[in-house]
Scaffold this motif. Structure first.
Motif, short mmCIF file in Angstrom:
data_model
loop_
_atom_site.label_atom_id
_atom_site.label_comp_id
_atom_site.label_asym_id
_atom_site.label_seq_id
_atom_site.Cartn_x
_atom_site.Cartn_y
_atom_site.Cartn_z
N LEU A 19 0.83 -1.20 0.00
CA LEU A 19 0.00 0.00 0.00
C LEU A 19 0.87 1.25 0.00
CD1 LEU A 19 -2.77 1.33 0.12
CD2 LEU A 19 -2.69 1.11 2.62
N TYR A 20 1.91 1.24 0.80
CA TYR A 20 2.84 2.38 0.86
C TYR A 20 3.40 2.68 -0.53
CZ TYR A 20 6.84 5.19 2.57
OH TYR A 20 7.76 6.19 2.80
N ASN A 21 3.87 1.62 -1.22
CA ASN A 21 4.48 1.81 -2.53
C ASN A 21 3.46 2.14 -3.61
OD1 ASN A 21 7.19 1.33 -1.72
ND2 ASN A 21 6.80 -0.86 -1.69
N THR A 22 2.27 1.56 -3.49
CA THR A 22 1.22 1.81 -4.48
C THR A 22 0.81 3.27 -4.50
OG1 THR A 22 0.36 -0.45 -4.39
CG2 THR A 22 -1.16 1.27 -5.14
N ILE A 23 0.63 3.87 -3.32
CA ILE A 23 0.11 5.24 -3.29
C ILE A 23 1.19 6.29 -3.50
CG2 ILE A 23 -1.91 4.60 -1.95
CD1 ILE A 23 -0.57 5.60 0.55
N VAL A 24 2.37 5.85 -3.84
CA VAL A 24 3.36 6.81 -4.36
C VAL A 24 2.84 7.39 -5.68
CG1 VAL A 24 5.68 7.08 -5.32
CG2 VAL A 24 5.35 5.78 -3.21
N HIS A 25 2.15 6.54 -6.48
CA HIS A 25 1.68 6.97 -7.80
C HIS A 25 0.17 6.78 -8.02
CE1 HIS A 25 5.85 7.41 -8.94
NE2 HIS A 25 6.09 6.14 -8.65
N HIS A 26 -0.46 5.87 -7.29
CA HIS A 26 -1.86 5.50 -7.53
C HIS A 26 -2.79 6.52 -6.85
CE1 HIS A 26 -5.50 3.14 -7.78
NE2 HIS A 26 -4.87 2.09 -8.28
N SER A 31 5.65 11.75 -3.20
CA SER A 31 4.57 10.82 -3.51
C SER A 31 3.25 11.55 -3.72
CB SER A 31 4.42 9.80 -2.38
OG SER A 31 4.02 10.44 -1.17
N VAL A 32 2.38 10.93 -4.52
CA VAL A 32 1.03 11.44 -4.70
C VAL A 32 0.31 11.48 -3.35
CG1 VAL A 32 -1.24 10.90 -5.69
CG2 VAL A 32 0.81 10.75 -7.11
N PHE A 33 0.55 10.48 -2.53
CA PHE A 33 -0.07 10.40 -1.22
C PHE A 33 0.19 11.65 -0.39
CE2 PHE A 33 0.61 8.78 3.28
CZ PHE A 33 -0.72 8.83 3.63
N LEU A 34 1.44 12.06 -0.27
CA LEU A 34 1.75 13.23 0.54
C LEU A 34 1.22 14.51 -0.10
CD1 LEU A 34 5.31 12.67 2.05
CD2 LEU A 34 3.06 12.10 2.99
N SER A 35 1.21 14.56 -1.41
CA SER A 35 0.67 15.73 -2.09
C SER A 35 -0.82 15.89 -1.82
CB SER A 35 0.91 15.61 -3.60
OG SER A 35 0.33 16.69 -4.29
N LEU A 36 -1.58 14.80 -1.94
CA LEU A 36 -3.01 14.86 -1.67
C LEU A 36 -3.29 15.12 -0.20
CD1 LEU A 36 -4.30 11.88 -3.88
CD2 LEU A 36 -4.53 14.33 -4.33
N ALA A 37 -2.45 14.55 0.66
CA ALA A 37 -2.62 14.77 2.10
C ALA A 37 -2.43 16.25 2.44
CB ALA A 37 -1.63 13.92 2.88
N ALA A 38 -1.41 16.87 1.85
CA ALA A 38 -1.18 18.30 2.10
C ALA A 38 -2.35 19.13 1.59
CB ALA A 38 0.12 18.73 1.42
N ASP A 39 -2.87 18.77 0.42
CA ASP A 39 -4.02 19.48 -0.13
C ASP A 39 -5.24 19.36 0.78
OD1 ASP A 39 -2.52 20.20 -2.32
OD2 ASP A 39 -3.35 18.65 -3.64
N ALA A 40 -5.33 18.24 1.50
CA ALA A 40 -6.47 18.01 2.39
C ALA A 40 -6.26 18.64 3.77
CB ALA A 40 -6.70 16.52 2.55
#
Length: 255
Positions: free
Chosen positions: A117-124, A150-159
């Motif tokens: 999951l950690y690796n997947t949400i780098v890009h998914h 990662s996409v994950f941290l980018s979306l988290a920051a946006d949230a």
């Protein structure tokens, strides 16, 4: 400039039933944050409660290490889940660990995805958003730990979530700054002296040498020391000793 203070985190609470994985007690004397399994990729309630109790005794922060529901594969296999199902699974895991932590006078203080999951949400993006939405729904004050860029941290920051970047002491890196697959050569490091020097360079210069010799910039607030490697405790001791020798503060990223 890289910070002169660093958090050391480790994946713990991964025993199951009569099976013990790693030396959690020893690691909890060396790290400042514990990524505690939540029962989906590893861990059972008794192990998780014991780990939370030991973390409290050592002044270590408790984080929920959420993952795919994959005990047989230790959470290291991608699962093509719907965002709705992943959202529910992540909320469930955080809540379960938080309940156990509260019985010993603590609480979940951050969230870190595990394994595949950690690796997947780098890009998914869809799965990354499902994890972010789950954290926001459960407690929007919880920081999330993840890979820089990662996409994950980018979306988290946006949230509006606090994002905490991490690096891995004992994992190989690609030239792109992602982790080398465990199925590939150079994925794992095990020499305590080499790992300690690697972490020192990371903290002092924000650099990690990739498997092809490329120098990758990695600005991290936390360093992961996996607790299930054969030399895990020796590596953690070497890292902590060298950082202390260089007057680098070792402290959790959450108060």
């Amino acid at each position: 400039m890289p910070s002169v203070s660093i958090d050391l985190n480790s994946d713990l609470g991964e025993g199951f039933g009569t099976w013990t994985l790693g030396d959690d007690d020893a690691m909890l004397e060396l790290v400042t944050s514990a990524n505690v399994a939540c029962g989906f990729h590893a861990g059972d309630p008794a192990h998780l409660l014991q780990t939370c109790r030991a973390a409290v005794a050592n002044g270590v922060r408790i984080g929920a290490q959420v993952g795919y529901r994959d005990l047989a594969g230790f959470g290291r296999r991608f699962i093509d889940m719907t965002p709705e199902d992943l959202f529910a699974d992540v909320v469930y895991q955080i809540g379960a660990l938080d309940g156990l932590a509260q019985t010993v006078g603590s609480a979940v203080t951050y969230v870190k995805p595990h394994g595949a999951l950690y690796n997947t949400i780098v890009h998914h993006e869809k799965q990354a958003k499902a994890v972010v939405d789950a954290v926001v729904a459960y407690d929007p004050t919880l920081p999330v730990l993840g890979l820089p860029g990662s996409v994950f941290l980018s979306l988290a920051a946006d949230a509006g979530l606090r994002t905490v970047t991490e690096a891995f002491a004992d994992r190989g890196y690609t030239p792109e700054g992602t982790l080398v697959s465990r199925r590939e050569p150079g994925a794992l490091l095990s020499d305590p002296a080499i790992v300690a020097e690697r972490v020192l360079r990371l903290v002092e210069r924000a650099e990690i040498v990739a498997v092809d010799g490329t120098v990758v910039t990695v600005d991290a607030e936390s360093v992961c020391l996996h607790g299930d490697a054969p030399s895990a405790v020796e590596m953690a001791r070497a890292v902590r000793s060298l950082l202390t020798e260089r007057n680098i503060s070792i402290a959790p990223f959450v108060s």
